[in-house]
Design an enzyme around this catalytic site. Structure first.
Site, PDB file in Angstrom:
ATOM      1  CE1 TYR A 101      -3.723   2.478   0.910  1.00 18.43           C
ATOM      2  CE2 TYR A 101      -1.769   3.742   2.147  1.00 18.43           C
ATOM      3  CZ  TYR A 101      -3.024   3.752   1.435  1.00 18.43           C
ATOM      4  OH  TYR A 101      -3.800   4.845   1.642  1.00 18.43           O
ATOM      5  CD  GLU A 141      -5.891   4.364  -1.147  1.00 22.48           C
ATOM      6  OE1 GLU A 141      -6.236   4.796   0.171  1.00 22.48           O
ATOM      7  OE2 GLU A 141      -6.856   3.982  -1.773  1.00 22.48           O
TER       8      GLU A 141
END
Ligand code: GDP
Ligand code: MN
Length: 391
Positions: free
Chosen positions: A101, A185
């Site tokens: 992530y 993101e």
């Protein structure tokens, strides 16, 4: 404003972030042809502005173009958390070795962007952060420095990402700065079996206040623009509340909150302090609604109808300080609004300032059984709060 995954993917590609080959289509046949061009085997991905598509069945592998057509037929039209799937992205499948992530998010408290990264990507980062906070690296970015090569290496090391991910972290930062994004993101950022680093899913939120200088997203056409497909589900999707949409359509400055006292006031500062005073009386505000300086009958009627269509509202507090707008005009507005809106819950009105006495007289002569007046803000807040609590 959020971008669709395929739009984020295009941005990433432009900034040199490696992404899988992909195409977008709105039809099953289109999916078949796209799969043919992409080499047959593809991942079919729902394009909706919400996460968790994978778990919802919106991300599926198709072995060949015929399967891609069939899968696209299943996914198109699907409802994912209140978002209707109107397009699918077909992407070349990737042989994933590990999922990470990486993201930059505005930390409003710190007044800086925060890099968040974790070697536990793919799944819900909020869950990882809640259950295993030590697995998530959080590093504030100095805005005057940005994400230098050294900073990117530091983030990658802190999160136990492969060192090659640092280049992607730097480019993600460039996306954020140059595109005026509030969030960039990548989840998952993956390392393939072949050792390549790829952004497999992207989320980008642009700063609407910067839209004037970001010409590319101002178009309304669906292909170029970020037109939305939200159905409005406040449970799963804050910011897509149907009441907020209705209020926005009427040009009202309305924010839905989760309490029971409906609030109308003139001026953002007054409305905010009204929320505080109501909270101080032990009740919770149901909304923020600033009707601004004009406070005409129409605006008052619109405001009341939006607030009363929220079933959580048990009482309504109208708090007006007459300045340029005289209180008697506001009172006339309330009286007229009561003609068009059926008042179903008690309304507490506090009028003060310019022509307050005349305004109160106007309301007194209307003598609506559900309307009561108070002379002070605190007194009115107490009344509205106790009406809501005992309702
Ligand atoms: P999300 O559920 O909305 O976040 O959608 P993602 O695009 O992140 O996809 C969810 C998951 O599907 C990813 O975490 C991957 O595990 C998997 N996935 C997506 N694309 C591929 C791919 O090309 N190959 C493989 N093996 N898995 C994929
Ligand atoms: Mn994802």
């Amino acid at each position: 404003m959020d971008l669709y995954e395929h739009q984020a993917r295009e941005l990433f590609a432009e900034y040199g972030i490696p992404v899988p080959e992909a195409e977008v289509t709105d039809s099953p046949k289109g999916a078949r042809y796209a799969a043919e061009r992409l080499g047959g085997r593809v991942v079919v991905k729902a394009q909706v502005k919400t996460g968790g598509r994978g778990k919802a069945g919106g991300v599926k592998l198709a072995a060949d173009p015929a399967a891609a057509e069939l899968t696209a037929r299943q996914i198109l039209g699907m409802d994912i958390k209140g978002h209707t799937v109107r397009k699918v992205m077909l992407a070349q499948p990737v042989d994933i070795e590990s999922e990470f992530y990486a993201g930059y998010v505005l930390d409003r408290a710190a007044g800086r962007f925060l890099a968040i990264a974790s070697a536990e990507g793919g799944m819900d980062i909020e869950e990882v952060a809640a259950t295993r906070p030590e697995a998530v690296a959080r590093i504030l970015i100095d805005p005057s420095e940005g994400v230098t090569a050294a900073k990117a290496a530091e983030i990658a090391a802190a999160a136990h990402l492969p060192p090659e991910a640092a280049g992607v972290l730097q480019r993600m930062w460039q996306v954020l700065v140059r595109e005026d994004a509030l969030l960039v993101e990548v989840n998952p950022l993956v390392r393939t079996a072949g050792g390549a680093i790829l952004a497999l899913d992207g989320k980008v939120t642009l700063d609407d206040n910067a839209r004037f200088r970001q010409a590319r997203w101002s178009s309304d056409s669906d292909s170029a623009g970020p037109q939305d497909d939200r159905q409005g589900n406040p449970q799963t999707d804050p910011g897509t509340d149907p009441l907020e949409a209705a209020a926005a359509a009427k040009g009202l400055n309305y924010v839905k909150l989760d309490g029971e006292v409906g609030i109308i006031g003139n001026g953002a500062g007054l409305v905010m302090s009204t929320l505080d005073v109501v909270a101080g009386c032990g009740a919770r505000p149901a909304n923020f609604l600033d009707i601004g300086g004009g406070a005409s009958a129409q605006v008052m009627a619109d405001g009341l109808s939006v607030i009363l269509s929220d079933p959580a509202v048990k009482s309504v507090f109208v708090n007006v300080f007459g300045g340029i707008t005289a209180c008697d005009a506001v009172a006339e507005g309330i009286v007229q609004a009561l003609e068009s809106v059926q008042l179903t819950r008690p309304l507490v009105v506090r009028l003060d300032g310019n022509n307050a006495a005349r305004g109160r007289a106007v309301l007194d002569s209307r003598a609506h059984p559900l309307v009561q007046q108070a002379t002070t803000m605190d007194g009115a807040a107490r009344q509205a709060a106790s009406l809501a609590i005992t309702a």
